[in-house]
Design a protein around this motif. Structure first.
Motif, PDB file in Angstrom:
ATOM      1  N   GLY A   1      16.575  76.373  34.774  1.00  0.00           N
ATOM      2  CA  GLY A   1      17.920  76.705  35.215  1.00  0.00           C
ATOM      3  C   GLY A   1      18.944  75.594  35.068  1.00  0.00           C
ATOM      4  O   GLY A   1      20.122  75.809  35.338  1.00  0.00           O
ATOM      5  N   GLN A   2      18.518  74.408  34.652  1.00  0.00           N
ATOM      6  CA  GLN A   2      19.465  73.309  34.463  1.00  0.00           C
ATOM      7  C   GLN A   2      20.208  73.468  33.148  1.00  0.00           C
ATOM      8  O   GLN A   2      19.653  73.921  32.154  1.00  0.00           O
ATOM      9  CB  GLN A   2      18.730  71.969  34.454  1.00  0.00           C
ATOM     10  N   ILE A   3      21.469  73.058  33.137  1.00  0.00           N
ATOM     11  CA  ILE A   3      22.281  73.102  31.920  1.00  0.00           C
ATOM     12  C   ILE A   3      21.859  71.969  30.998  1.00  0.00           C
ATOM     13  O   ILE A   3      21.680  70.830  31.437  1.00  0.00           O
ATOM     14  CB  ILE A   3      23.778  72.972  32.255  1.00  0.00           C
ATOM     15  N   VAL A   4      21.698  72.288  29.714  1.00  0.00           N
ATOM     16  CA  VAL A   4      21.365  71.277  28.709  1.00  0.00           C
ATOM     17  C   VAL A   4      22.668  70.844  28.044  1.00  0.00           C
ATOM     18  O   VAL A   4      23.270  71.614  27.297  1.00  0.00           O
ATOM     19  CB  VAL A   4      20.373  71.822  27.665  1.00  0.00           C
ATOM     20  N   GLU A   5      23.113  69.619  28.351  1.00  0.00           N
ATOM     21  CA  GLU A   5      24.353  69.088  27.787  1.00  0.00           C
ATOM     22  C   GLU A   5      24.081  68.016  26.747  1.00  0.00           C
ATOM     23  O   GLU A   5      24.899  67.793  25.857  1.00  0.00           O
ATOM     24  CB  GLU A   5      25.216  68.486  28.893  1.00  0.00           C
TER      25      GLU A   5
ATOM     26  N   ASP B   1      28.321  70.268  17.397  1.00  0.00           N
ATOM     27  CA  ASP B   1      28.686  71.663  17.608  1.00  0.00           C
ATOM     28  C   ASP B   1      27.503  72.604  17.782  1.00  0.00           C
ATOM     29  O   ASP B   1      27.676  73.812  17.868  1.00  0.00           O
ATOM     30  CB  ASP B   1      29.535  72.155  16.423  1.00  0.00           C
ATOM     31  N   LYS B   2      26.276  72.067  17.815  1.00  0.00           N
ATOM     32  CA  LYS B   2      25.118  72.946  17.958  1.00  0.00           C
ATOM     33  C   LYS B   2      24.021  72.287  18.776  1.00  0.00           C
ATOM     34  O   LYS B   2      23.984  71.079  18.950  1.00  0.00           O
ATOM     35  CB  LYS B   2      24.580  73.375  16.596  1.00  0.00           C
ATOM     36  N   LEU B   3      23.141  73.132  19.253  1.00  0.00           N
ATOM     37  CA  LEU B   3      21.960  72.708  19.984  1.00  0.00           C
ATOM     38  C   LEU B   3      20.763  73.299  19.238  1.00  0.00           C
ATOM     39  O   LEU B   3      20.726  74.503  18.992  1.00  0.00           O
ATOM     40  CB  LEU B   3      22.009  73.230  21.412  1.00  0.00           C
ATOM     41  N   THR B   4      19.805  72.457  18.877  1.00  0.00           N
ATOM     42  CA  THR B   4      18.596  72.930  18.214  1.00  0.00           C
ATOM     43  C   THR B   4      17.450  72.818  19.194  1.00  0.00           C
ATOM     44  O   THR B   4      17.179  71.737  19.733  1.00  0.00           O
ATOM     45  CB  THR B   4      18.291  72.106  16.941  1.00  0.00           C
ATOM     46  N   GLU B   5      16.795  73.951  19.438  1.00  0.00           N
ATOM     47  CA  GLU B   5      15.663  73.986  20.350  1.00  0.00           C
ATOM     48  C   GLU B   5      14.371  74.011  19.540  1.00  0.00           C
ATOM     49  O   GLU B   5      14.193  74.851  18.659  1.00  0.00           O
ATOM     50  CB  GLU B   5      15.723  75.222  21.242  1.00  0.00           C
ATOM     51  N   TYR B   6      13.471  73.088  19.852  1.00  0.00           N
ATOM     52  CA  TYR B   6      12.116  73.071  19.306  1.00  0.00           C
ATOM     53  C   TYR B   6      11.213  73.448  20.473  1.00  0.00           C
ATOM     54  O   TYR B   6      10.956  72.629  21.351  1.00  0.00           O
ATOM     55  CB  TYR B   6      11.746  71.690  18.761  1.00  0.00           C
TER      56      TYR B   6
ATOM     57  N   PHE C   1       6.822  73.314  26.376  1.00  0.00           N
ATOM     58  CA  PHE C   1       7.358  72.007  26.010  1.00  0.00           C
ATOM     59  C   PHE C   1       8.485  72.284  25.035  1.00  0.00           C
ATOM     60  O   PHE C   1       8.303  73.020  24.062  1.00  0.00           O
ATOM     61  CB  PHE C   1       6.297  71.118  25.351  1.00  0.00           C
ATOM     62  N   ALA C   2       9.642  71.719  25.300  1.00  0.00           N
ATOM     63  CA  ALA C   2      10.792  71.969  24.428  1.00  0.00           C
ATOM     64  C   ALA C   2      11.592  70.692  24.251  1.00  0.00           C
ATOM     65  O   ALA C   2      11.777  69.919  25.192  1.00  0.00           O
ATOM     66  CB  ALA C   2      11.687  73.060  25.013  1.00  0.00           C
ATOM     67  N   VAL C   3      12.024  70.488  23.019  1.00  0.00           N
ATOM     68  CA  VAL C   3      12.933  69.401  22.689  1.00  0.00           C
ATOM     69  C   VAL C   3      14.265  70.049  22.351  1.00  0.00           C
ATOM     70  O   VAL C   3      14.324  70.984  21.542  1.00  0.00           O
ATOM     71  CB  VAL C   3      12.417  68.576  21.488  1.00  0.00           C
ATOM     72  N   TYR C   4      15.334  69.568  22.980  1.00  0.00           N
ATOM     73  CA  TYR C   4      16.675  70.069  22.717  1.00  0.00           C
ATOM     74  C   TYR C   4      17.488  68.947  22.081  1.00  0.00           C
ATOM     75  O   TYR C   4      17.856  67.991  22.754  1.00  0.00           O
ATOM     76  CB  TYR C   4      17.356  70.526  24.009  1.00  0.00           C
TER      77      TYR C   4
END
Length: 184
Positions: A144-148, A116-121, A108-111
């Motif tokens: 494999g999907q891009i996280v935008e 200017d940044k991406l924080t992954e939990y 389980f991940a929250v992006y």
């Protein structure tokens, strides 16, 4: 001589009937597996969207959509997954469904995506959380999907009965984006 041909025709007809019965049974089982896949995917999408608890103050200030508390989102995801898949508190199916056993949340991940940044939990299968910041370049979810945009990814694993008494592991992952359509 005619009796021999009648026996041959009977056995050939019996062979074809058995062959078509096996083909029919296999196609029914394939449809059952497809239904299990769609069932899991729909439950994951609904649970992910329900877990996307947006920070309204931040949205009002900056118009950025961020998940306020990833820990609370994870708890909400688990509750919603149990409801959507009709599971008990131990993640076991409460009724006879296409699921053949306990459903395990593998990932389980929250992006949270900011300017200017991406924080992954990232929550592992034991519920431990790992927080990592990445530059907002190309970042890919485990499927494999891009996280935008701010997104939630989840992945579950369970057993599915493919033939009577024979179970296979089924794994399904889903990424949902939480985005303001006017921004796109």
């Amino acid at each position: 001589m005619c009796g021999e041909q009648g026996k041959i025709s009977f056995f050939v007809g019996l062979y074809f009937a058995l062959f078509f019965a096996v083909i029919l049974y296999a196609s029914i089982q394939i449809q059952r597996m497809r239904a299990a896949s769609l069932y899991l995917e729909d439950a994951l999408a609904a649970s992910n969207l329900g877990a996307a608890m947006v920070d309204l103050r931040e949205y009002g200030r900056s118009h950025q959509i961020l998940v306020e508390s990833p820990e609370k989102s994870y708890e909400m995801f688990q509750r919603l997954l149990c409801k959507n898949l009709n599971l008990d508190e131990n993640f076991q199916p409460m009724i006879d469904t296409v699921l053949g056993g306990k459903v395990e949340v593998r990932n389980f991940a929250v992006y949270n995506v900011e300017q200017d940044k991406l924080t992954e939990y990232y929550f592992d299968k034991y519920g431990n959380v790992y927080v990592t910041d990445f530059p907002k370049d190309l970042f890919f979810a485990p499927n494999g999907q891009i996280v935008e945009y701010t997104s939630i990814y989840s992945e579950v694993e369970t057993r599915v009965e493919c033939f009577p008494g024979i179970y296979v592991k089924a794994k399904k992952g889903k990424l949902v984006e939480v985005v303001n359509e006017t921004v796109r």
